[in-house]
Design an enzyme around this catalytic site. Structure first.
Site, PDB file in Angstrom:
ATOM      1  N   SER A  61       0.820  -1.210   0.000  1.00 58.11           N
ATOM      2  CA  SER A  61       0.000   0.000   0.000  1.00 58.11           C
ATOM      3  C   SER A  61       0.860   1.270   0.000  1.00 58.11           C
ATOM      4  O   SER A  61       2.028   1.248   0.404  1.00 58.11           O
ATOM      5  CB  SER A  61      -0.923   0.008   1.231  1.00 58.11           C
ATOM      6  OG  SER A  61      -1.697  -1.174   1.254  1.00 58.11           O
TER       7      SER A  61
HETATM    8  N1  SAM Z   1      -0.370  -5.095   4.264  1.00 58.61           N
HETATM    9  C1  SAM Z   1       0.285  -5.363   3.006  1.00 58.61           C
HETATM   10  C2  SAM Z   1       1.653  -4.772   2.921  1.00 58.61           C
HETATM   11  O1  SAM Z   1       2.106  -4.118   3.862  1.00 58.61           O
HETATM   12  O2  SAM Z   1       2.288  -5.023   1.889  1.00 58.61           O
HETATM   13  C3  SAM Z   1      -0.547  -4.946   1.826  1.00 58.61           C
HETATM   14  C4  SAM Z   1      -1.612  -5.888   1.592  1.00 58.61           C
HETATM   15  S1  SAM Z   1      -2.314  -6.005   0.001  1.00 58.61           S
HETATM   16  C5  SAM Z   1      -2.983  -4.410  -0.256  1.00 58.61           C
HETATM   17  C6  SAM Z   1      -3.698  -7.039   0.486  1.00 58.61           C
HETATM   18  C7  SAM Z   1      -3.292  -8.434   0.863  1.00 58.61           C
HETATM   19  O3  SAM Z   1      -4.435  -9.088   1.436  1.00 58.61           O
HETATM   20  C8  SAM Z   1      -2.885  -9.299  -0.317  1.00 58.61           C
HETATM   21  O4  SAM Z   1      -1.609  -9.833  -0.108  1.00 58.61           O
HETATM   22  C9  SAM Z   1      -3.952 -10.392  -0.376  1.00 58.61           C
HETATM   23  O5  SAM Z   1      -3.471 -11.636  -0.831  1.00 58.61           O
HETATM   24  C10 SAM Z   1      -4.387 -10.444   1.080  1.00 58.61           C
HETATM   25  N2  SAM Z   1      -5.707 -11.029   1.329  1.00 58.61           N
HETATM   26  C11 SAM Z   1      -6.854 -10.852   0.653  1.00 58.61           C
HETATM   27  N3  SAM Z   1      -7.860 -11.554   1.227  1.00 58.61           N
HETATM   28  C12 SAM Z   1      -7.318 -12.179   2.313  1.00 58.61           C
HETATM   29  C13 SAM Z   1      -7.835 -13.041   3.337  1.00 58.61           C
HETATM   30  N4  SAM Z   1      -9.107 -13.420   3.386  1.00 58.61           N
HETATM   31  N5  SAM Z   1      -6.989 -13.484   4.286  1.00 58.61           N
HETATM   32  C14 SAM Z   1      -5.676 -13.129   4.280  1.00 58.61           C
HETATM   33  N6  SAM Z   1      -5.133 -12.324   3.344  1.00 58.61           N
HETATM   34  C15 SAM Z   1      -5.943 -11.842   2.382  1.00 58.61           C
END
Ligand code: SAM
Length: 213
Positions: A61
């Site tokens: 992000s």
């Molecule tokens: N916090 C992260 C960082 O610092 O890089 C950014 C996260 S990215 C915007 C969103 C993440 O949420 C992705 O890696 C995606 O695979 C994960 N995601 C989506 N649905 C999810 C779920 N139900 N459980 C765990 N992870 C999930």
């Protein structure tokens, strides 16, 4: 650019200039080497003012959005926190500098392994990453002083509210697939207070209590 200088510029021009004031949050952003969490070919953009691809259709992000969510969570040195969506591991790394322990859940195993390796290399040993569906929370480690969801949800998963400690806060983007509102829910003894922190745009939260795919 020198990474130390790049972090100072990021903190001054992107965070302080937009109202991030918590000195502990600002110092975590000065400390954590964001360039370590992005892919080699994007390292020169690591401190720029936007999200970047981390592969698998996912993103690290924008620095400001990570800071806004971190500040809203009000992490304290004794806190146990939960992050849903480890992604690159950067948000978890920031939180790990501000609290006692961070549990983080990621559904894509390659991202979870990559983040774990970076945390180990940096010596951030108070982060525990699990592979799974974060929309269910992590009941066996609950209650949490704070929970941050870093993907956009169609609605607030009940399990996450249920796993908050009294006084605990949930930060979560809620909305449709392309635009969401960042919300903060604070659990008190008998009620849950809801606040809006503004508009945002995240990748989808996919899972049992999220989007189907
Ligand atoms: N916090 C992260 C960082 O610092 O890089 C950014 C996260 S990215 C915007 C969103 C993440 O949420 C992705 O890696 C995606 O695979 C994960 N995601 C989506 N649905 C999810 C779920 N139900 N459980 C765990 N992870 C999930």
């Amino acid at each position: 650019m020198d990474p130390v200088l790049a972090r100072q510029t990021m903190v001054n021009e992107q965070l302080k200039a937009r109202g991030i004031k918590d000195p502990r949050v600002l110092s975590a952003f000065l400390e954590v080497p964001r360039h370590r969490f992005v892919e080699e070919y994007l390292k020169y953009k690591a401190y720029d003012d936007y999200p970047l691809s981390i592969g698998f259709g996912q993103t690290i992000s924008q620095p400001y959005m990570v800071a806004l969510m971190t500040q809203a969570l009000m992490p304290q040195p004794g806190h146990k926190l939960l992050e849903i969506g480890t992604g690159s591991g950067y948000q978890a790394a920031i939180l790990s500098r501000l609290c006692r322990i961070v549990h983080s859940i990621e559904r894509i195993s390659s991202l979870a392994s990559r983040a774990r390796k970076i945390h180990d290399e940096l010596g951030y040993f108070n982060i525990h990453i699990r592979i799974g569906d974060g929309t269910l929370g992590l009941a066996k480690e609950a209650p949490f002083d704070g929970i941050v969801v870093t993907a956009g949800a169609p609605h607030v998963p009940e399990a996450l509210i249920a796993q908050l400690a009294e006084g605990g806060q949930l930060i979560i983007p809620v909305g449709d697939e392309s635009l969401q509102e960042l919300k903060r829910f604070t659990r008190t003894k008998d009620t849950v207070k809801e606040e809006s922190l503004g508009g945002c745009r995240f990748v989808k939260l996919i899972g049992k209590n999220g989007w189907a795919k």
